[in-house]
Structure formats: C-alpha cells, structure tokens
Design an enzyme around this catalytic site. Sequence first.
Site, mmCIF file in Angstrom:
data_model
loop_
_atom_site.group_PDB
_atom_site.id
_atom_site.type_symbol
_atom_site.label_atom_id
_atom_site.label_comp_id
_atom_site.label_asym_id
_atom_site.label_seq_id
_atom_site.Cartn_x
_atom_site.Cartn_y
_atom_site.Cartn_z
ATOM 1 N N GLU A 144 44.686 136.138 5.801
ATOM 2 C CA GLU A 144 45.224 135.090 4.942
ATOM 3 C C GLU A 144 44.849 135.338 3.490
ATOM 4 O O GLU A 144 43.766 135.870 3.198
ATOM 5 C CB GLU A 144 44.720 133.690 5.331
ATOM 6 C CG GLU A 144 45.563 132.962 6.371
ATOM 7 C CD GLU A 144 45.109 133.277 7.777
ATOM 8 O OE1 GLU A 144 45.817 132.904 8.735
ATOM 9 O OE2 GLU A 144 44.049 133.911 7.933
ATOM 10 N N THR A 145 45.763 134.960 2.611
ATOM 11 C CA THR A 145 45.486 134.888 1.182
ATOM 12 C C THR A 145 45.711 133.455 0.748
ATOM 13 O O THR A 145 46.739 132.844 1.084
ATOM 14 C CB THR A 145 46.378 135.836 0.380
ATOM 15 O OG1 THR A 145 46.076 137.195 0.746
ATOM 16 C CG2 THR A 145 46.159 135.677 -1.112
#
Length: 263
Positions: free
Chosen positions: A44-45
């Site tokens: 995830e970012t």
Amino acid sequence: MRLFTVDSFSDRPFHGNPAGVCLLDAPVPDEWMQAVAAEMRHSETAFVLDQDGGPRSLRWFTPAVEVELCGHATLATAHVLYSLGASGRLEFSTLSGVLTTDRGGDGLITMDFPASRAEQAAAPEGLLESLGVKPVWVGRSRFDFLVEVEDADTVRSLAPDLDRLSTVETRGVMVTAPSDHAGADFVSRFFGPGVGVPEDPVTGSAHCVLSPYWSERLGRDTLVGEQLSERGGTVRTTLRGDRVELAGHAVTIWSGHLTTPSP
C-alpha cells in the site's frame, strides 16, 4: 511533493511492512494516485492531504486498487508526520471513518481502528485447495476470510497456489494459529493476490479481525500478534468493545521528492 518509504510494525530497518507515504500539497485525481502506487510497488501507498478545520484526508492504494482500510500505511503516515514535528493525537478522515493515532514516549504509535468480527462461513470453492490446509475454523469478516489451522508450523510452511487463490472473491485471506513461543499470543500470514498483494508482510487491518477472534478464545483483551512472513513483524492489540487499538513501531527508510507533477 514529499514521498517516503517507511517500514511499519518493526523497530529495525528492512523488517516489518514497507509502505509508501505521499504528502499531497493539493487534491489529485484517483488515477494519478493509483499510478504512483503502482510505481512504488509496495502493498500500500498512503496519500495524505491537510484539510482546513478538520482531520487530514487519508487514502490507501495497492499497486492495483484502492482499499478501504490499511493499518501499516496508517502507521507509516503517522510516523512521518510525527517525525516532521506533529505531536499529540492525529485524526484522519478515511473510507473507514475517522481514525486516530497517538505516539508514546518510546516511539510506539497506537492507532484506534474499528474492530471487525469474523462470522463462521463455509469455505468457497478454491479457498482451502489453494492454501493446501485442513482448517480448524473458517470465517468471513467485512473484507477477508479467516482460516484457523492447527499450529504455528502449519502457518510458517504455507506455500499457497496464489493464482488459484486470486480467483476467490475476497480482498484477502488471513491464516492463523496459536503462537508456539513466548512473546506472542497468536501468529498469522496474509495473502491478497486478487488485489495485487501476493503476500503482505504485516497486515494491520487483519488484526482488526484477529484481535477479537483471539481475545474471545484466550480470554484476554490485550494480545501480541506475530506475522510470520519472510520480513516478519509484531502487532500489539487491545480490544475495546467495537474498537481495537493496534500499536507498533516504524522506521523511515528513505525520503525524497516526487518530480513528476500531478495532473
């Protein structure tokens, strides 16, 4: 815009779960955030944007899709903000409501998340076959399937068929068992090939489910979960009714500036 990689749920670099953190200076299109997340290639970012008079906006993208809840990227975001001078209780407006964080004197960051209880469910076609396990219990939460197996060694030795698992309609699958050593109460691994995350190193949102599940079985509200991925990580959990506190450390690996402007 500032961009960071942070290892979450670990106090050592190159352990725990790496997350991207992008500090937005203005609203940007969803397609642009998805492209940045695909470029970062972390599970995830996080994209965080200050908002006048309210909680910061926080959104999370895998390399393939936006998700509604992510623990390790929230921890990474809070770690970045605290390292840049923020203090006290931080509030974030997300697709899962307002989430908050606090930091203790030892650098331990505690997050207030919604608890999610798994309900017993029949395993869909392909789930157990792709994992190659005989379950003790199978349930489904808001986002994921939970599969309890007999012991920690079974969790450690899992080698699932990720292509087949990606055909199961779910965000992901957590496989869990009681811990077999002091220092942890339960162990787990998390697989999400259908959303672009073959195996997630340490999954905060999964512990929103694992916390009530193991608290009920072990009779204690405060527990320690160990995720047995290759990188490994530790999540401290405290169940408080319909909320769960997730706590862990984080380490900044690098920071820089995004040179490609947003649209």
